[in-house]
Design a protein around this motif. Structure first.
Motif: not given
Length: 193
Positions: A30-38
């Motif tokens: 989840a952290l990787g997802y929010v780091a990559r995508f708005a």
């Protein structure tokens, strides 16, 4: 190696064993997802649920509390729905989309009504003008006058309606007699727009 296999052996995606998720791995993903995508809180929740469906959950772990994970990300500022709405609305306006299309995109993203910015009439008209210029509608066509063919004008109006603009605005812009009239309708008094 067989002749038809080529230089690289093929591996099947299904052949790979996928480890079920645990709480730490889910949070890391989840952290990787929010780091990559708005994204929005609803978007992050959808992502986590999809990953749980795809990967499964470790049997020895208690079931994940996705709502608490999303709430923690919102509280820490990793996810901000109102900021997402502001950025997304601005991007869609710059691309020439109208209010209906913008609201549909924000609805799909899960942004609540109270977290959206207001769209004023001037912004909506400038967005319609951008679309007309980009798509060469009305007086922005090759001969710089509205098309004489009624069917072509109706196609242009229909395209503007699909882009989220109201019917009266689409007709006003497509039927404008010249570029200067279209610019003045949008509240722009210099050609530099």
């Amino acid at each position: 190696m067989t002749e038809d296999a080529g230089p690289y052996p093929r591996t099947s995606r299904r052949a790979r064993a996928v480890r079920p998720l645990d709480a730490a791995r889910l949070e890391e993903m989840a952290l990787g997802y929010v780091a990559r995508f708005a994204t929005t809180a609803k978007g992050l929740e959808r992502y986590c649920r999809r990953k749980l469906r795809e990967r499964g959950w470790a049997e020895e772990e208690p079931q994940p509390d996705i709502a608490a994970l999303v709430e923690r990300f919102v509280r820490n500022g990793y996810v901000n729905d109102s900021e997402y709405a502001r950025i997304r609305q601005g991007g869609l306006l710059r691309r020439g989309y109208g209010a209906r299309r913008i609201h549909a995109a924000l609805d799909h993203a899960g942004v609540a009504e109270d977290q959206r910015g207001d769209l004023d009439e001037g912004e909506a008209r400038r967005a319609a003008l951008r679309l007309a210029r980009k798509r060469r509608f009305g007086p922005f066509g090759p001969d710089e006058t509205p098309p004489a063919d009624r069917a072509l004008r109706e196609k242009q109006v229909a395209a503007m309606i699909r882009a989220g603009h109201p019917l009266d605005s689409a007709r006003e812009l497509v039927d404008a007699p010249d570029r200067q009239s279209a610019l003045e309708w949008a509240g722009i008094f210099d050609e530099e727009f």
